[in-house]
Design a protein around this motif. Structure first.
Motif, mmCIF file in Angstrom:
data_model
loop_
_atom_site.group_PDB
_atom_site.id
_atom_site.type_symbol
_atom_site.label_atom_id
_atom_site.label_comp_id
_atom_site.label_asym_id
_atom_site.label_seq_id
_atom_site.Cartn_x
_atom_site.Cartn_y
_atom_site.Cartn_z
ATOM 1 N N ARG A 81 64.659 162.104 -27.668
ATOM 2 C CA ARG A 81 63.778 163.164 -27.174
ATOM 3 C C ARG A 81 62.572 163.426 -28.069
ATOM 4 O O ARG A 81 61.473 163.650 -27.569
ATOM 5 N N PRO A 82 62.725 163.393 -29.405
ATOM 6 C CA PRO A 82 61.541 163.608 -30.245
ATOM 7 C C PRO A 82 60.420 162.615 -29.983
ATOM 8 O O PRO A 82 59.246 162.939 -30.195
ATOM 9 N N ALA A 83 60.754 161.401 -29.506
ATOM 10 C CA ALA A 83 59.700 160.414 -29.225
ATOM 11 C C ALA A 83 58.784 160.933 -28.114
ATOM 12 O O ALA A 83 57.559 160.777 -28.173
ATOM 13 N N SER B 118 75.590 155.618 -27.254
ATOM 14 C CA SER B 118 74.952 155.878 -25.968
ATOM 15 C C SER B 118 74.852 157.372 -25.709
ATOM 16 O O SER B 118 73.839 157.857 -25.198
ATOM 17 N N VAL B 119 75.918 158.104 -26.067
ATOM 18 C CA VAL B 119 75.911 159.552 -25.855
ATOM 19 C C VAL B 119 74.855 160.209 -26.746
ATOM 20 O O VAL B 119 74.153 161.135 -26.323
ATOM 21 N N LEU B 120 74.719 159.709 -27.967
ATOM 22 C CA LEU B 120 73.762 160.295 -28.917
ATOM 23 C C LEU B 120 72.332 159.851 -28.648
ATOM 24 O O LEU B 120 71.396 160.429 -29.192
ATOM 25 N N LEU B 121 72.173 158.817 -27.811
ATOM 26 C CA LEU B 121 70.838 158.238 -27.623
ATOM 27 C C LEU B 121 69.835 159.250 -27.065
ATOM 28 O O LEU B 121 68.732 159.402 -27.611
ATOM 29 N N ALA C 60 66.706 155.008 -35.742
ATOM 30 C CA ALA C 60 66.527 153.650 -35.220
ATOM 31 C C ALA C 60 67.171 152.624 -36.148
ATOM 32 O O ALA C 60 67.793 151.657 -35.687
ATOM 33 N N ALA C 61 67.046 152.831 -37.456
ATOM 34 C CA ALA C 61 67.660 151.895 -38.411
ATOM 35 C C ALA C 61 69.181 151.924 -38.271
ATOM 36 O O ALA C 61 69.839 150.872 -38.263
ATOM 37 N N ALA C 62 69.751 153.118 -38.148
ATOM 38 C CA ALA C 62 71.201 153.237 -37.995
ATOM 39 C C ALA C 62 71.662 152.601 -36.685
ATOM 40 O O ALA C 62 72.670 151.884 -36.653
ATOM 41 N N ALA C 63 70.917 152.843 -35.616
ATOM 42 C CA ALA C 63 71.286 152.264 -34.320
ATOM 43 C C ALA C 63 71.201 150.738 -34.369
ATOM 44 O O ALA C 63 72.059 150.040 -33.816
ATOM 45 N N PHE C 64 70.184 150.233 -35.056
ATOM 46 C CA PHE C 64 70.030 148.775 -35.157
ATOM 47 C C PHE C 64 71.239 148.166 -35.873
ATOM 48 O O PHE C 64 71.790 147.159 -35.424
ATOM 49 N N MET C 65 71.653 148.794 -36.969
ATOM 50 C CA MET C 65 72.814 148.278 -37.709
ATOM 51 C C MET C 65 74.082 148.347 -36.856
ATOM 52 O O MET C 65 74.883 147.418 -36.836
ATOM 53 N N ALA C 66 74.266 149.463 -36.148
ATOM 54 C CA ALA C 66 75.462 149.623 -35.317
ATOM 55 C C ALA C 66 75.504 148.561 -34.218
ATOM 56 O O ALA C 66 76.547 147.951 -33.955
ATOM 57 N N LEU C 67 74.342 148.321 -33.602
ATOM 58 C CA LEU C 67 74.306 147.323 -32.523
ATOM 59 C C LEU C 67 74.493 145.912 -33.074
ATOM 60 O O LEU C 67 75.098 145.060 -32.413
ATOM 61 N N LEU C 68 73.995 145.684 -34.282
ATOM 62 C CA LEU C 68 74.206 144.377 -34.910
ATOM 63 C C LEU C 68 75.702 144.143 -35.149
ATOM 64 O O LEU C 68 76.211 143.035 -34.959
ATOM 65 N N ILE C 69 76.412 145.194 -35.541
ATOM 66 C CA ILE C 69 77.861 145.078 -35.755
ATOM 67 C C ILE C 69 78.562 144.733 -34.440
ATOM 68 O O ILE C 69 79.447 143.878 -34.398
ATOM 69 N N VAL D 105 66.861 153.132 -22.945
ATOM 70 C CA VAL D 105 67.844 153.884 -22.145
ATOM 71 C C VAL D 105 68.415 153.041 -20.992
ATOM 72 O O VAL D 105 69.637 152.968 -20.827
ATOM 73 N N PRO D 106 67.594 152.348 -20.182
ATOM 74 C CA PRO D 106 68.176 151.519 -19.117
ATOM 75 C C PRO D 106 69.070 150.397 -19.655
ATOM 76 O O PRO D 106 70.137 150.133 -19.097
ATOM 77 N N LEU D 107 68.642 149.759 -20.751
ATOM 78 C CA LEU D 107 69.463 148.674 -21.305
ATOM 79 C C LEU D 107 70.779 149.213 -21.859
ATOM 80 O O LEU D 107 71.826 148.567 -21.737
ATOM 81 N N CYS D 108 70.716 150.398 -22.448
ATOM 82 C CA CYS D 108 71.933 151.033 -22.963
ATOM 83 C C CYS D 108 72.916 151.290 -21.830
ATOM 84 O O CYS D 108 74.104 150.947 -21.928
#
Lengths: 176, 72
Positions: A107-109, A99-102, A137-146, A61-64
């Protein structure tokens, strides 16, 4: 509004460090989430859930936030602009919704960490939560890689607004 | 072989026409949207998933959450 060279360097450094750090933290979160799905011993699950909670709220969250804010400052404070180049626009279109969806997705974590009791961990409901966290997390990783790839390759293309600005005003200087 | 004409030279001095949205932008936009939709569909197909996020949609009694009496 144009930033001074020193401030520009500082925001660029902040943006690069926070963006790449965000990607790395999501990668670590993904590894933990996958471990939470495939492992079924209580000790590992407890450790994974607590670690995901800590990484999520105190690293991701802080890095985002740092990445989004420094990215906005970097684009609006330099001649790149936010909607002049398609690659900058695409980065914003990916990063800002992520970031908005983060927060709702992370929250489930926290709930899993609070529910880190062996008898509860075995319920199918929590297994579904673990799978959802891993998929997110997999989807976020791919999006950030893009977004990192876009920042490195900077594919050509002016938006209509950028094209008009380019030809109305003086030519854009090549930013570093 | 094409040779330049006076008309070409005149056109070169005008503001060039906007080339439009690049193909990579359209393709990448579609890929990102498709990924988002696939993720949503995957989560909806999970057994017991409510298709939404947040633990509020999952029924876990508060008393059980804080019961740490049987730690290994």
């Amino acid at each position: 509004m144009r930033m001074s060279p020193g401030l520009r360097k500082f925001t660029l450094m902040t943006h690069v460090a926070s963006s790449v750090g965000w990607l790395g933290a999501v990668g670590a979160f993904l590894a933990l989430a996958v471990a939470g799905v495939v492992r079924d011993d209580a000790v590992t699950l407890q450790a994974v859930n607590v670690a995901m909670d800590l990484i999520g709220w105190f690293v991701i969250v802080p890095l985002c936030l740092a990445s989004v804010l420094s990215g906005l400052a970097q684009s609006l404070g330099t001649e790149w602009g936010l909607i002049r180049h398609y690659w900058v626009l695409m980065k914003a279109l990916i990063t800002i919704p992520c970031s908005v969806l983060l927060i709702p997705h992370i929250r489930p974590a926290r709930q899993l960490a609070e529910a880190a009791v062996p008898t509860i961990l075995a319920t199918p409901e929590l297994n579904v939560l673990q799978i959802e966290l891993a998929a997110d997390a997999a989807a976020a990783f791919m999006a950030l890689l893009i977004t990192v790839a876009l920042a490195v390759y900077k594919p050509r293309g002016f938006t209509r607004y950028g094209w008009r600005k380019q030809h109305d005003a003086r030519p854009l200087h090549a930013p570093s | 072989m094409k040779t330049s004409t006076a008309g070409d030279a005149a056109r070169n001095t005008e503001t060039p026409r906007y080339p439009g949205m690049p193909r990579w932008f359209k393709v990448l936009g579609l890929v990102v949207l498709a990924g988002f939709v696939l993720l949503k569909l995957f989560k909806l197909t999970l057994p017991g998933s409510h298709g939404s996020h947040g633990f509020a949609t999952h029924d876990l009694p508060a008393a059980e959450v804080h019961d740490n009496g049987d730690e290994p």
